[in-house]
Design an enzyme around this catalytic site. Structure first.
Site, PDB file in Angstrom:
ATOM      1  N   GLU A  10      -4.766  -8.955   0.038  1.00 36.69           N
ATOM      2  CA  GLU A  10      -5.485  -8.772   1.303  1.00 36.69           C
ATOM      3  C   GLU A  10      -6.960  -8.631   1.001  1.00 36.69           C
ATOM      4  OE1 GLU A  10      -4.356  -5.471   3.880  1.00 36.69           O
ATOM      5  OE2 GLU A  10      -2.242  -5.929   3.592  1.00 36.69           O
ATOM      6  N   GLU A  26       0.820  -1.212   0.000  1.00 38.50           N
ATOM      7  CA  GLU A  26       0.000   0.000   0.000  1.00 38.50           C
ATOM      8  C   GLU A  26       0.853   1.261   0.000  1.00 38.50           C
ATOM      9  OE1 GLU A  26      -3.031  -0.259   3.005  1.00 38.50           O
ATOM     10  OE2 GLU A  26      -3.978  -1.945   1.986  1.00 38.50           O
TER      11      GLU A  26
HETATM   12  C1  BGP Z   1      -4.688  -2.695   5.088  1.00 38.32           C
HETATM   13  C2  BGP Z   1      -3.265  -2.754   5.584  1.00 38.32           C
HETATM   14  C3  BGP Z   1      -3.072  -3.662   6.736  1.00 38.32           C
HETATM   15  C4  BGP Z   1      -4.230  -3.733   7.704  1.00 38.32           C
HETATM   16  C5  BGP Z   1      -5.581  -3.751   7.002  1.00 38.32           C
HETATM   17  C6  BGP Z   1      -6.791  -3.681   7.896  1.00 38.32           C
HETATM   18  O1  BGP Z   1      -4.953  -1.499   4.464  1.00 38.32           O
HETATM   19  O2  BGP Z   1      -2.366  -3.179   4.582  1.00 38.32           O
HETATM   20  O3  BGP Z   1      -1.855  -3.322   7.309  1.00 38.32           O
HETATM   21  O4  BGP Z   1      -4.110  -2.841   8.707  1.00 38.32           O
HETATM   22  O5  BGP Z   1      -5.661  -2.734   6.062  1.00 38.32           O
HETATM   23  O6  BGP Z   1      -7.367  -2.414   7.984  1.00 38.32           O
HETATM   24  P1  BGP Z   1      -7.444  -1.607   9.327  1.00 38.32           P
HETATM   25  O7  BGP Z   1      -6.194  -1.919  10.008  1.00 38.32           O
HETATM   26  O8  BGP Z   1      -7.512  -0.173   9.011  1.00 38.32           O
HETATM   27  O9  BGP Z   1      -8.660  -2.096  10.007  1.00 38.32           O
END
Ligand code: BGP
Length: 477
Positions: A371, A170
């Site tokens: 993801e 990201e």
């Molecule tokens: C993605 C990231 C992760 C993780 C995930 C979950 O954007 O790559 O690192 O954190 O989101 O989202 P959040 O943590 O905001 O709930």
């Protein structure tokens, strides 16, 4: 109607995480803070219940246990990151911190010994804080050079065992939250710095790709890529006004990284547009050549939820710093399905729509879902008498998203696999352990003990049978 959905041949199922969100600070030395560590220390008030990266899931001590669970589930691959801020003791010289490197080496061996393929990302927000302080982080071209030096050290140490490397996870996120939206410490808004960071990260991706090839690290069965969070955008209506809003949204949040990584070039007119908004970054023609010559082998795409936009109704105040919302307003679609905990819409078709887009707009490049997952608060309420969390909502979520992914494969998209975020519950930026994502629970009350959730068994059965049952609700009633 219940359908049996078969995984395509060679389609992999894995799970992801990152170093800073799991490892904990054990053994971390003075001066080895990442930006995330520094943010946590400086503004802990906003981190849910005070939890953060300090202990995280204690993966550094417990990876063996986690890999045993992965083996039990039959997971094909595990993605995590190498923590740049800890792997090096000196970022200028790229001097390796032998203690951390030894841990990392053991961790990779253990992963492989448990039959799980490691996939390693070189930066998952772990830019060393000292590079932020000295150079303004990715605002500086020098940091691109330091990143390449770091990457080469990583390839030298682990390239014999790690086949799949990624430049970033990201790459747009930190600078968007910090410099563009001004939502996070250190609360310094700067739209031009935002663009410079975007550009330097795209350049660094190409530069590391080149170093990977030229250093002889790229064996025939190896791939280098990057992981991009695509903000699946849908226009409110088919009106030219709404469609233009969605197109600009897509340009500033998606094509800005997809294009240089996959096509090796930004689209025509993009630099003029940046100039018209006063945010054209410093660049050199030789950089553009480097990008052209070094597209990545494949991309991982993080897909969670759709974004819906419409054309602006109110003008942006003249003199306001540039923000892509100059072109759009968010649109709240009536009737949308929600994950109320994370506040994200659930629309599983995003995977299929992106699959078709890769097929038609990006030369059918190889890609995978890097993801996808569902964060849920207070999961303890779904515990059964045996103590297992019955996360049927997560199983539904997987079934629906996998269904649309496989449909994309059936229609010719070069989609290779699907990874859940995350293997275990872990620390999110700010939300910390609030929303749980794992197939495996981390029990904070009891020594961070691990316990498989029902969804872990869904993964296990799906992998073992290469299929799952899907309740396709097509009945009009
Ligand atoms: C993605 C990231 C992760 C993780 C995930 C979950 O954007 O790559 O690192 O954190 O989101 O989202 P959040 O943590 O905001 O709930």
């Amino acid at each position: 109607m219940t359908e049996k959905i078969y995984l395509p041949d060679h389609f992999f199922l894995g799970a992801a995480a990152s170093a800073w969100q799991t490892e904990g600070w054990k053994g971390k030395k003075e001066g080895q803070d990442s930006f995330m560590d520094a943010w946590y220390k400086a503004h802990r008030d906003v981190w849910h219940e005070g939890y953060g990266p300090a202990v995280a899931t204690d993966f550094i001590e417990r990876y063996e246990e986690d890999f045993s669970y992965m083996e039990e589930i039959g997971l094909n691959c595990y993605r995590t990151s190498l923590n740049w801020s800890r792997f090096l003791a000196d970022y200028e010289e790229a001097t390796v911190d032998e203690e951390y490197a030894a841990y990392y080496s053991r961790m990779i061996d253990s992963c492989i010994a448990h039959g799980v393929e490691p996939m390693i990302c070189l930066e998952h927000y772990e830019i060393p804080q000292s590079l932020m302080e000295r150079y303004g982080g990715w605002n500086s071209r020098h940091v691109v050079d330091l990143f390449v030096k770091y990457a080469v050290k990583a390839f030298e140490r682990f390239g014999d065992r790690v086949k799949y490397w990624f430049a970033f996870n990201e790459p747009i996120v930190i600078q968007t939250r910090v410099y563009l939206d001004g939502l996070r410490w250190p609360f310094h808004q700067d739209s031009k710095a935002w663009m410079q960071w975007n550009y330097h990260k795209a350049l660094a991706t190409a530069a590391v790709m080149e170093a990977y090839k030229e250093g002889g690290f790229k064996r025939p069965d190896c791939k280098f890529g990057t992981i991009i969070n695509v903000e699946s955008v849908y226009a409110r209506t088919d009106s030219p006004d709404d469609r233009n809003a969605a197109d600009k949204y897509d340009l500033f949040y998606n094509r800005i990284f997809l294009d240089p990584a996959i096509k090796g070039a930004y689209e025509e007119g993009f630099f003029d547009l940046l100039e018209s908004h006063g945010i054209l970054m410093d660049y050199r023609d030789e950089d553009l050549k480097l990008m052209k010559e070094n597209p990545v082998d494949w991309v991982g795409i993080n897909l969670y939820h759709p974004n819906r936009v419409r054309g602006r109704i109110n003008a942006v105040r003249e003199g306001a710093p540039f923000h892509p919302c100059y072109y759009y307003e968010e649109f709240d679609m009536p009737g949308k399905k929600m994950n109320p905990f994370r506040g994200w819409e659930i629309y599983p078709r995003i995977i299929y729509d992106f699959a078709i887009r890769m097929r038609d707009e990006y030369g059918n490049k190889e890609w995978f879902v890097a993801e996808n997952g569902m964060g849920v608060q207070n999961e303890g309420q779904y515990r059964d008498p045996s103590g297992m969390i019955q996360d049927d909502y997560r199983i539904d979520f997987f079934q629906q998203h996998l269904y649309w992914a496989i449909k994309g494969v059936q229609e010719g998209s070069n989609l290779k696999g699907y990874m859940n975020w995350a293997f275990t519950d872990n620390v999110s930026p700010m939300n910390a352990f609030k929303n749980r994502y794992g197939l495996v629970e981390i029990d904070l009350e009891h020594n961070r003990n691990r316990r498989l959730k029902k969804s872990a068994y869904f993964f296990k059965e799906t992998i073992a049978n290469r299929s799952f049952s899907y309740e396709n609700d097509t009945e009009y009633r």
